[in-house]
Design an enzyme around this catalytic site. Structure first.
Site, PDB file in Angstrom:
ATOM      1  N   GLU A 271      -2.234  -2.977   6.556  1.00 51.40           N
ATOM      2  CA  GLU A 271      -2.667  -1.398   6.323  1.00 51.40           C
ATOM      3  C   GLU A 271      -1.520  -0.283   5.948  1.00 51.40           C
ATOM      4  O   GLU A 271      -2.413   0.600   5.916  1.00 51.40           O
ATOM      5  CB  GLU A 271      -3.355  -0.815   8.050  1.00 51.40           C
ATOM      6  CG  GLU A 271      -4.318  -2.133   7.683  1.00 51.40           C
ATOM      7  CD  GLU A 271      -5.210  -3.047   6.954  1.00 51.40           C
ATOM      8  OE1 GLU A 271      -6.101  -2.113   6.193  1.00 51.40           O
ATOM      9  OE2 GLU A 271      -5.510  -3.522   8.067  1.00 51.40           O
TER      10      GLU A 271
HETATM   11  C1  LIG Z   1       1.146 -10.582   9.287  1.00 46.70           C
HETATM   12  C2  LIG Z   1      -0.153  -9.950   8.122  1.00 46.70           C
HETATM   13  C3  LIG Z   1      -1.049 -10.118   8.200  1.00 46.70           C
HETATM   14  C4  LIG Z   1      -1.243  -8.802   6.593  1.00 46.70           C
HETATM   15  N1  LIG Z   1      -3.018  -8.457   6.804  1.00 46.70           N
HETATM   16  C5  LIG Z   1      -3.558  -8.516   5.719  1.00 46.70           C
HETATM   17  C6  LIG Z   1      -4.864  -8.982   5.564  1.00 46.70           C
HETATM   18  O1  LIG Z   1      -5.900  -9.284   6.511  1.00 46.70           O
HETATM   19  N2  LIG Z   1      -5.445  -7.929   3.847  1.00 46.70           N
HETATM   20  C7  LIG Z   1      -5.091  -7.960   2.971  1.00 46.70           C
HETATM   21  O2  LIG Z   1      -5.579  -7.479   2.592  1.00 46.70           O
HETATM   22  N3  LIG Z   1      -3.423  -7.861   2.450  1.00 46.70           N
HETATM   23  C8  LIG Z   1      -2.891  -8.537   4.354  1.00 46.70           C
HETATM   24  N4  LIG Z   1      -1.439  -7.940   4.804  1.00 46.70           N
HETATM   25  C9  LIG Z   1      -0.669  -7.646   3.442  1.00 46.70           C
HETATM   26  C10 LIG Z   1      -0.187  -5.717   3.793  1.00 46.70           C
HETATM   27  O3  LIG Z   1      -0.917  -5.250   3.307  1.00 46.70           O
HETATM   28  C11 LIG Z   1       0.681  -6.020   2.851  1.00 46.70           C
HETATM   29  O4  LIG Z   1       1.994  -6.707   2.587  1.00 46.70           O
HETATM   30  C12 LIG Z   1       1.552  -4.985   2.460  1.00 46.70           C
HETATM   31  O5  LIG Z   1       0.838  -3.577   2.460  1.00 46.70           O
HETATM   32  C13 LIG Z   1       2.171  -4.429   1.560  1.00 46.70           C
HETATM   33  O6  LIG Z   1       2.270  -4.705   0.616  1.00 46.70           O
HETATM   34  P1  LIG Z   1       4.036  -6.245  -0.134  1.00 46.70           P
HETATM   35  O7  LIG Z   1       4.102  -6.559   1.204  1.00 46.70           O
HETATM   36  O8  LIG Z   1       3.164  -6.913  -1.474  1.00 46.70           O
HETATM   37  O9  LIG Z   1       5.416  -4.570  -0.284  1.00 46.70           O
HETATM   38  P2  LIG Z   1       4.699  -3.914  -1.656  1.00 46.70           P
HETATM   39  O10 LIG Z   1       4.235  -3.398  -1.956  1.00 46.70           O
HETATM   40  O11 LIG Z   1       5.436  -4.913  -2.437  1.00 46.70           O
HETATM   41  O12 LIG Z   1       7.035  -3.222  -0.759  1.00 46.70           O
HETATM   42  C14 LIG Z   1       7.804  -3.511  -0.745  1.00 46.70           C
HETATM   43  C15 LIG Z   1       8.581  -1.977  -0.224  1.00 46.70           C
HETATM   44  O13 LIG Z   1       8.438  -1.124  -1.709  1.00 46.70           O
HETATM   45  C16 LIG Z   1       7.980   0.067  -0.593  1.00 46.70           C
HETATM   46  N5  LIG Z   1       6.654   0.423  -1.611  1.00 46.70           N
HETATM   47  C17 LIG Z   1       6.146  -0.173  -1.968  1.00 46.70           C
HETATM   48  N6  LIG Z   1       5.274   1.122  -3.570  1.00 46.70           N
HETATM   49  C18 LIG Z   1       5.369   2.296  -2.944  1.00 46.70           C
HETATM   50  C19 LIG Z   1       5.702   3.297  -3.569  1.00 46.70           C
HETATM   51  N7  LIG Z   1       4.614   3.686  -4.379  1.00 46.70           N
HETATM   52  N8  LIG Z   1       6.782   4.675  -2.922  1.00 46.70           N
HETATM   53  C20 LIG Z   1       6.695   4.245  -1.659  1.00 46.70           C
HETATM   54  N9  LIG Z   1       7.703   2.789  -1.333  1.00 46.70           N
HETATM   55  C21 LIG Z   1       6.577   1.688  -1.917  1.00 46.70           C
HETATM   56  C22 LIG Z   1       6.607  -0.443   0.403  1.00 46.70           C
HETATM   57  O14 LIG Z   1       6.405   0.835   1.571  1.00 46.70           O
HETATM   58  C23 LIG Z   1       7.593  -1.370   1.205  1.00 46.70           C
HETATM   59  O15 LIG Z   1       9.062  -1.193   1.627  1.00 46.70           O
HETATM   60  C24 LIG Z   1      -0.951  -8.670   5.791  1.00 46.70           C
HETATM   61  C25 LIG Z   1       0.550  -8.651   5.760  1.00 46.70           C
HETATM   62  C26 LIG Z   1       1.255  -8.911   6.763  1.00 46.70           C
HETATM   63  C27 LIG Z   1       2.759  -9.150   7.629  1.00 46.70           C
END
Ligand SMILES: Cc1cc2nc3c(=O)[nH]c(=O)nc-3n(C[C@H](O)[C@H](O)[C@H](O)COP(=O)(O)OP(=O)(O)OC[C@H]3O[C@@H](n4cnc5c(N)ncnc54)[C@H](O)[C@@H]3O)c2cc1C
Length: 400
Positions: free
Chosen positions: A266
């Site tokens: 989230e």
């Molecule tokens: C167990 C689990 C359940 C989940 N359930 C759902 C679900 O039901 N539905 C759904 O749609 N998604 C779901 N997710 C996905 C989750 O919302 C994303 O993993 C999360 O939003 C982060 O995206 P990402 O993994 O692509 O990380 P990335 O966006 O690739 O981030 C990598 C790093 O970069 C940082 N970062 C990225 N952009 C910025 C910025 N602009 N400024 C500063 N730092 C930044 C992040 O904080 C992080 O440290 C789930 C994830 C998990 C692990």
């Protein structure tokens, strides 16, 4: 809620899932991949998809509802660190029939943002719950485990971990309740506006705007604060268990693993800081803090209030400094420290307010202020120091 894709996580504007409108049937069909979807194997899914071909930002996205059936495959269920009670799925869509939800092009900007803001408060509450469970386990273990002829919770190093965790949980819970109060007010005004044909007037309109602005800052601030605290509390609770904490036999290792996702899903903590910064810089919470500062504190509580007031002024200086620097990279680099300082100062006022209402809470408030004020000051000092090392020489640091 299926939002995330392999190339679109924090940056949901990059969502590529294609929504195609069949001109003959007038029905929508979804094609593409979603990943990390909690309960993705459920019967009904809400899906964010690109309805406007050729667009490449959030305004080309709409929200759809679809059912499991032909064309929708659960490609895999992730093998993950924690929250094993809910499956996390990769979903493949191949021309899956779907219904448009609400207005076209408003999927991300209106509906998903609104759903996510609600979910962020829920995850903050989940984090407070995990932290509470971890602390209870640590308190019970600390009282029962004996070393050097006494219960380990008699050692200052151990009871310091327990009391710090307790104060942090109480602060996070106070912030959570304050956040839910403002979110409820905002939702109430939204309902009222709906009943009055979308328009509020006069003082009600101003109050509605105020509630919306406050809820918009408190929600990300509360999510970031509670979820980071849950991780710290779970970590310390495991530490109180010593080697036993590392064993699956005790619940505390599960709390550590379950807490770990709360500051990721989230919206990560870093994204919460991005979301809170606008309102923080506009000092949206300042009038609330000013109001709490003018409560009739006396004696020890009045002295603590003065300390918190001073920390708030220091925070104001750090914020002005960042605004006047007009440097986007400095602004982003200061975000974590300013958000953490804001949460420390705001929760310090909340706990002083609660101690005034119930004197039994005074020791807890004192302890929180003693931790929160120096932490907030240190963060602001670091911002005001205007050290550019990380901006100018981070490659040198990482290359060593
Ligand atoms: C167990 C689990 C359940 C989940 N359930 C759902 C679900 O039901 N539905 C759904 O749609 N998604 C779901 N997710 C996905 C989750 O919302 C994303 O993993 C999360 O939003 C982060 O995206 P990402 O993994 O692509 O990380 P990335 O966006 O690739 O981030 C990598 C790093 O970069 C940082 N970062 C990225 N952009 C910025 C910025 N602009 N400024 C500063 N730092 C930044 C992040 O904080 C992080 O440290 C789930 C994830 C998990 C692990």
């Amino acid at each position: 809620m299926a939002l995330t894709e392999p190339e679109a996580g924090s940056d949901l504007q990059a969502v590529q899932m294609r929504a195609r409108l069949d001109p003959d049937s007038g029905r929508w069909h979804l094609s593409g991949v979603k990943q990390f979807i909690t309960n993705g194997c459920a019967r009904i899914l809400l899906v964010l998809a690109r309805s406007e071909q050729g667009s490449n930002d959030g305004r080309g996205l709409s929200l759809f509802v679809c059912e499991s059936g032909p064309g929708l495959t659960v490609q895999r269920i992730e093998d993950k660190l924690g929250i094993h009670g809910s499956p996390t799925c990769e979903l493949h869509f191949d021309e899956v029939p779907a219904e448009l939800v609400g207005a076209r092009r408003r999927g991300l900007t209106r509906y998903v943002m609104s759903l996510m803001n609600g979910a962020r408060v829920a995850v903050a509450a989940q984090a407070v719950g995990i932290a509470e469970a971890a602390l209870r386990a640590a308190v019970a273990y600390g009282a029962a485990r004996r070393q050097f002829g006494q219960a380990v919770d008699r050692f200052p190093a151990v009871y310091e971990m327990l009391t710090r965790s307790k104060a942090r949980i109480v602060a996070a819970r106070a912030l959570l309740y304050e956040t839910t109060r403002w979110v409820d007010l905002k939702d109430g005004y939204d309902d009222l506006a709906g009943q009055q044909g979308g328009r509020l007037t006069g003082e009600t309109r101003n109050e509605a705007k105020r509630a919306a602005r406050i809820a918009a800052v408190l929600t990300p601030l509360c999510k970031a604060y509670s979820t980071e605290i849950a991780n710290q509390v779970a970590y310390d609770s495991l530490q109180v268990h010593g080697g036993s904490g590392y064993m699956k036999e005790y619940d505390v290792e599960r709390y550590v693993r379950d807490a770990r996702v709360t500051n990721i899903y989230e919206g990560t903590t870093q994204l919460q800081h991005v979301a809170a910064m606008g309102g923080l810089i506009q000092r949206v919470l300042d009038p609330l803090m000013e109001q709490m500062s003018t409560l009739p504190f006396e004696g020890r509580l009045a002295r603590l209030r003065a300390e918190v007031d001073e920390a708030r002024q220091h925070l104001g200086r750090a914020v002005r400094f960042v605004v006047e620097a007009k440097d986007p990279e400095c602004h982003d680099l200061a975000a974590r420290r300013l958000c953490e300082a804001e949460a420390e100062v705001f929760t310090a006022y909340l706990l002083l307010r609660d101690a005034l209402a119930d004197p039994r809470r005074q020791a807890l408030a004192e302890h929180h202020v003693a931790e929160a004020v120096p932490a907030a000051r240190a963060g602001c000092d670091a911002v005001l120091r205007a050290d550019r090392t990380l901006i100018d020489r981070r490659e040198e640091i990482l290359g060593l």
